[in-house]
Design an enzyme around this catalytic site. Structure first.
Site, PDB file in Angstrom:
ATOM      1  N   ARG A   1      31.981  47.300  47.558  1.00 22.38           N
ATOM      2  CA  ARG A   1      33.076  46.960  48.162  1.00 22.38           C
ATOM      3  C   ARG A   1      34.274  47.219  47.116  1.00 22.38           C
ATOM      4  O   ARG A   1      34.250  46.392  46.154  1.00 22.38           O
ATOM      5  CB  ARG A   1      33.128  45.950  49.150  1.00 22.38           C
TER       6      ARG A   1
ATOM      7  N   GLU B   1      39.340  45.321  42.115  1.00 19.60           N
ATOM      8  CA  GLU B   1      38.156  45.289  41.515  1.00 19.60           C
ATOM      9  C   GLU B   1      37.259  46.179  42.319  1.00 19.60           C
ATOM     10  O   GLU B   1      37.362  46.246  43.501  1.00 19.60           O
ATOM     11  CB  GLU B   1      37.799  43.988  41.155  1.00 19.60           C
TER      12      GLU B   1
ATOM     13  N   ASN C   1      33.114  45.423  43.810  1.00 21.10           N
ATOM     14  CA  ASN C   1      32.069  44.328  43.855  1.00 21.10           C
ATOM     15  C   ASN C   1      30.865  45.189  44.180  1.00 21.10           C
ATOM     16  O   ASN C   1      30.484  45.890  44.929  1.00 21.10           O
ATOM     17  CB  ASN C   1      32.395  43.547  45.182  1.00 21.10           C
TER      18      ASN C   1
ATOM     19  N   SER D   1      30.375  40.856  50.358  1.00 23.22           N
ATOM     20  CA  SER D   1      30.219  40.265  51.874  1.00 23.22           C
ATOM     21  C   SER D   1      31.229  40.421  52.978  1.00 23.22           C
ATOM     22  O   SER D   1      32.322  41.451  52.407  1.00 23.22           O
ATOM     23  CB  SER D   1      29.845  38.813  51.543  1.00 23.22           C
TER      24      SER D   1
ATOM     25  N   LYS E   1      34.466  42.986  35.012  1.00 23.32           N
ATOM     26  CA  LYS E   1      35.874  43.427  34.745  1.00 23.32           C
ATOM     27  C   LYS E   1      35.835  44.141  33.624  1.00 23.32           C
ATOM     28  O   LYS E   1      36.779  45.075  33.495  1.00 23.32           O
ATOM     29  CB  LYS E   1      36.597  42.100  34.789  1.00 23.32           C
TER      30      LYS E   1
ATOM     31  N   LYS F   1      41.767  37.603  33.248  1.00 17.81           N
ATOM     32  CA  LYS F   1      40.410  37.666  34.038  1.00 17.81           C
ATOM     33  C   LYS F   1      39.208  37.652  33.164  1.00 17.81           C
ATOM     34  O   LYS F   1      38.870  38.277  32.416  1.00 17.81           O
ATOM     35  CB  LYS F   1      40.229  39.151  34.900  1.00 17.81           C
TER      36      LYS F   1
ATOM     37  N   GLU G   1      32.894  36.412  39.267  1.00 15.45           N
ATOM     38  CA  GLU G   1      32.955  37.091  40.526  1.00 15.45           C
ATOM     39  C   GLU G   1      32.999  35.593  41.366  1.00 15.45           C
ATOM     40  O   GLU G   1      32.711  34.636  40.994  1.00 15.45           O
ATOM     41  CB  GLU G   1      31.849  37.796  40.935  1.00 15.45           C
ATOM     42  N   GLY G   2      33.637  36.143  42.645  1.00 25.54           N
ATOM     43  CA  GLY G   2      33.448  34.769  43.548  1.00 25.54           C
ATOM     44  C   GLY G   2      34.792  34.062  43.880  1.00 25.54           C
ATOM     45  O   GLY G   2      34.922  33.457  44.755  1.00 25.54           O
TER      46      GLY G   2
ATOM     47  N   ARG H   1      41.592  41.221  54.128  1.00 25.91           N
ATOM     48  CA  ARG H   1      41.818  39.876  54.091  1.00 25.91           C
ATOM     49  C   ARG H   1      43.141  39.556  54.011  1.00 25.91           C
ATOM     50  O   ARG H   1      43.869  40.108  53.142  1.00 25.91           O
ATOM     51  CB  ARG H   1      40.905  39.395  52.971  1.00 25.91           C
TER      52      ARG H   1
HETATM   53  P1  ADP Z   1      36.483  37.899  42.023  1.00 27.63           P
HETATM   54  O1  ADP Z   1      35.583  38.731  41.240  1.00 27.63           O
HETATM   55  O2  ADP Z   1      36.589  36.685  41.603  1.00 27.63           O
HETATM   56  O3  ADP Z   1      36.721  38.076  43.510  1.00 27.63           O
HETATM   57  P2  ADP Z   1      39.038  39.511  41.746  1.00 27.63           P
HETATM   58  O4  ADP Z   1      39.264  40.283  40.721  1.00 27.63           O
HETATM   59  O5  ADP Z   1      38.581  40.044  43.181  1.00 27.63           O
HETATM   60  O6  ADP Z   1      37.991  38.543  41.224  1.00 27.63           O
HETATM   61  O7  ADP Z   1      40.154  38.519  41.951  1.00 27.63           O
HETATM   62  C1  ADP Z   1      40.166  37.360  42.924  1.00 27.63           C
HETATM   63  C2  ADP Z   1      41.679  37.410  43.744  1.00 27.63           C
HETATM   64  O8  ADP Z   1      42.537  37.343  42.917  1.00 27.63           O
HETATM   65  C3  ADP Z   1      41.605  38.691  44.650  1.00 27.63           C
HETATM   66  O9  ADP Z   1      41.275  38.786  45.876  1.00 27.63           O
HETATM   67  C4  ADP Z   1      43.245  38.786  44.587  1.00 27.63           C
HETATM   68  O10 ADP Z   1      43.790  37.836  45.685  1.00 27.63           O
HETATM   69  C5  ADP Z   1      43.718  37.966  43.087  1.00 27.63           C
HETATM   70  N1  ADP Z   1      43.909  39.172  42.284  1.00 27.63           N
HETATM   71  C6  ADP Z   1      42.925  39.605  41.508  1.00 27.63           C
HETATM   72  N2  ADP Z   1      43.620  40.750  40.436  1.00 27.63           N
HETATM   73  C7  ADP Z   1      44.959  40.584  40.983  1.00 27.63           C
HETATM   74  C8  ADP Z   1      46.096  41.542  40.367  1.00 27.63           C
HETATM   75  N3  ADP Z   1      45.725  42.351  39.565  1.00 27.63           N
HETATM   76  N4  ADP Z   1      47.266  41.361  41.169  1.00 27.63           N
HETATM   77  C9  ADP Z   1      47.465  40.469  42.084  1.00 27.63           C
HETATM   78  N5  ADP Z   1      46.366  39.464  42.391  1.00 27.63           N
HETATM   79  C10 ADP Z   1      45.168  39.687  41.886  1.00 27.63           C
HETATM   80 MG    MG Z   2      37.262  40.059  44.232  1.00 28.72          MG
END
Ligand code: ADP
Ligand code: MG
Length: 474
Positions: A125, A144, A146, A151, A305, A364, A368-369, A450
């Protein structure tokens, strides 16, 4: 983006009645989670949190996200097959990050032994936010991708009926008709079914690696149900079960409790705390087998990442997808600014930029999660501490996406309906199947929207921050 639900969101009494109707419909449709009090039992369940109204999403951005999904599938698959790229990209990270290192060592070990698997299945996803640009128009930017345990495809298949219901109660028939149908669980199951078929043993089953405590079981059941409808049986086991009852025969066919396994579908194994020593051994056993793993360990690594950040370097996409300039252009258009924090001048400059304008960046780790990223003052403190340490290579820096907030009403079990300023994150589900070197399936199979209140920087639905939503195309 302005909403056209504006006046509806002001009428508290009407909102309460609509919320009651929406919650009952959500329960009836199966938009369900187990409760945090009883995460191992389906005796008492509640609804998964969701928005009362669908949120407006520009059609052009939805189309763009769908159009680039097959390119992302190809890209992930190409990365997973390029051992040299993975080794080079992750070399600094694995010195600092134990979790990535352990995954990487399993990858190396299996490469050395020779990969027994011939059928490869990707269920991913790709997540996006809508960056507001200076001229006010939003742009699609990837957060990102996944590649393991992506899920909510199951529950997202059931939320359109809920939003159609709400709009129908308001006699907004035309608007209700604009809510897109969505069935990722079916598409994900078709991918699993294809891999199962290519494995070529009608007695073999699908093994779903499950967590002991799984609140999101109905999301997984949606996929299991689709498979059973095609006479493909699914068994659910934990890593512990595999370490006790899993074995390989001399051809490295995988057996669990006497049953041959055609496909292993991971809904566990993406976070460090999910692995005991015993679980790592079980993961290695699965990886060595000839079953189609979803994902295999190289594909899991392709979703880190660090890989995402390296892919944004000039020339990388061209190297991985030679002769496909259009795909490369579509992919690159979705990339936000991504910066390496490896020791050296480039990393020093990235840190200086983030310290000078902290609100424009996200820090970052390789996790994940949800709930792992650092923002604002926390990011500043972490960067100051990491600055002169090799440990900084376990992180990447990313440009922070700033979507235009809008109003919606969030519904959660145990809380009153709440009208708040929100932002959304759009995910597109991708499925591909490869047999040896031949790609036999490559498609997109649906979406997930979401939405969360703007005060939360991080976190998804499972982390208790975001809620399920549907795009209302405009
Ligand atoms: P994870 O693998 O923990 O899901 P993500 O990269 O998806 O990590 O980041 C988790 C959440 O943080 C995302 O769902 C989003 O809401 C927020 N986020 C992540 N990267 C960004 C970004 N570059 N700008 C704004 N919000 C972000
Ligand atoms: Mg995410």
């Amino acid at each position: 983006m302005a909403t056209n639900w504006g006046s509806l969101l002001q009428d508290e009494q009407q909102l309460e009645e609509l919320a009651r109707q929406a919650v009952d419909r959500a329960l009836a449709e199966g938009v369900l989670l187990r409760t945090s009090q009883e995460p191992t039992s389906s005796e008492v369940v509640s609804y998964a949190p969701f928005t009362l109204f669908p949120s407006l999403v520009p059609s052009a951005l939805l189309e763009q996200a769908y159009a680039v999904q097959m390119d992302f599938n190809l890209l992930v698959d190409a990365v997973s097959q390029n051992a040299a790229f993975l080794e080079q990209t992750l070399s600094s990270t694995i010195k600092q990050d134990d979790f990535t290192a352990r995954l990487f060592h399993i990858h190396k070990q299996v490469l050395k032994e020779g990969i027994a698997q011939t059928v490869f299945l990707g269920l991913n996803r790709s997540d996006y936010m809508f960056q507001r640009s200076t001229d006010g128009s939003p742009a699609l930017k990837q957060i990102e991708i996944n590649t393991i345990s992506a899920s909510f495809g199951g529950l997202a298949s059931r939320t359109p009926a809920v939003h159609r219901h709400v709009l129908s109660v308001l006699s907004k028939t035309k608007e209700a008709g604009k809510i897109l149908s969505n069935n990722p669980s079916k598409g994900l199951a078709l991918g699993i079914a294809k891999a199962w078929e290519l494995y070529g043993s009608t007695n073999a089953v699908v093994l779903l690696i499950a967590q002991e405590k799984e609140r999101n079981i109905f999301d997984q059941r949606a996929i299991e149900n689709e498979l059973l409808a095609r006479n493909i049986h699914v068994i659910r086991r934990t890593f512990e079960d595999i370490s006790e009852k899993g074995s390989l025969d001399q051809d490295r066919r995988l057996f669990v409790d006497g049953q041959e396994i055609a496909v292993v579908y991971f809904r566990d194994g993406y976070m460090p705390r999910q692995y005991s020593l015993q679980n790592w051994e079980a993961r290695l056993l699965l990886e060595r087998s000839c079953a189609a793993k979803c994902p295999d360990i190289a594909t899991q690594l392709a979703g880190t990442k660090k890989v995402q950040q390296e892919l944004s370097r000039p020339g990388m996409l061209e190297m991985l997808l030679p002769g496909q300039p259009e795909a490369v252009a579509r992919l690159r258009a979705t990339f936000a600014g991504l910066y390496s924090l490896d020791m050296g001048e480039e990393g020093d400059q990235a840190i200086a930029k983030a310290l000078a304008a902290p609100s424009r960046f996200v820090l970052k780790p390789q996790r994940e999660g949800g709930g792992n990223n650092l923002y604002g003052e926390e990011m500043v403190q972490a960067l100051k501490q990491l600055k002169d340490s090799e440990e900084r290579a376990s992180y990447i820096l990313m440009e922070k996406i700033e979507p235009e907030p809008f109003e919606n009403c969030l519904l959660r079990p145990g809380s009153p309906a709440q009208v708040v300023q929100c932002i959304s994150e759009l995910g597109i589900f991708g499925v591909y199947v490869r047999q040896e070197k031949t790609l036999v399936m490559n498609k997109h199979v649906g979406h997930l929207l979401r939405t969360k209140a703007i005060e939360h920087a991080d976190g998804g639905v499972a982390a208790g921050v975001a809620v399920l939503d549907n795009p209302y195309p405009v």
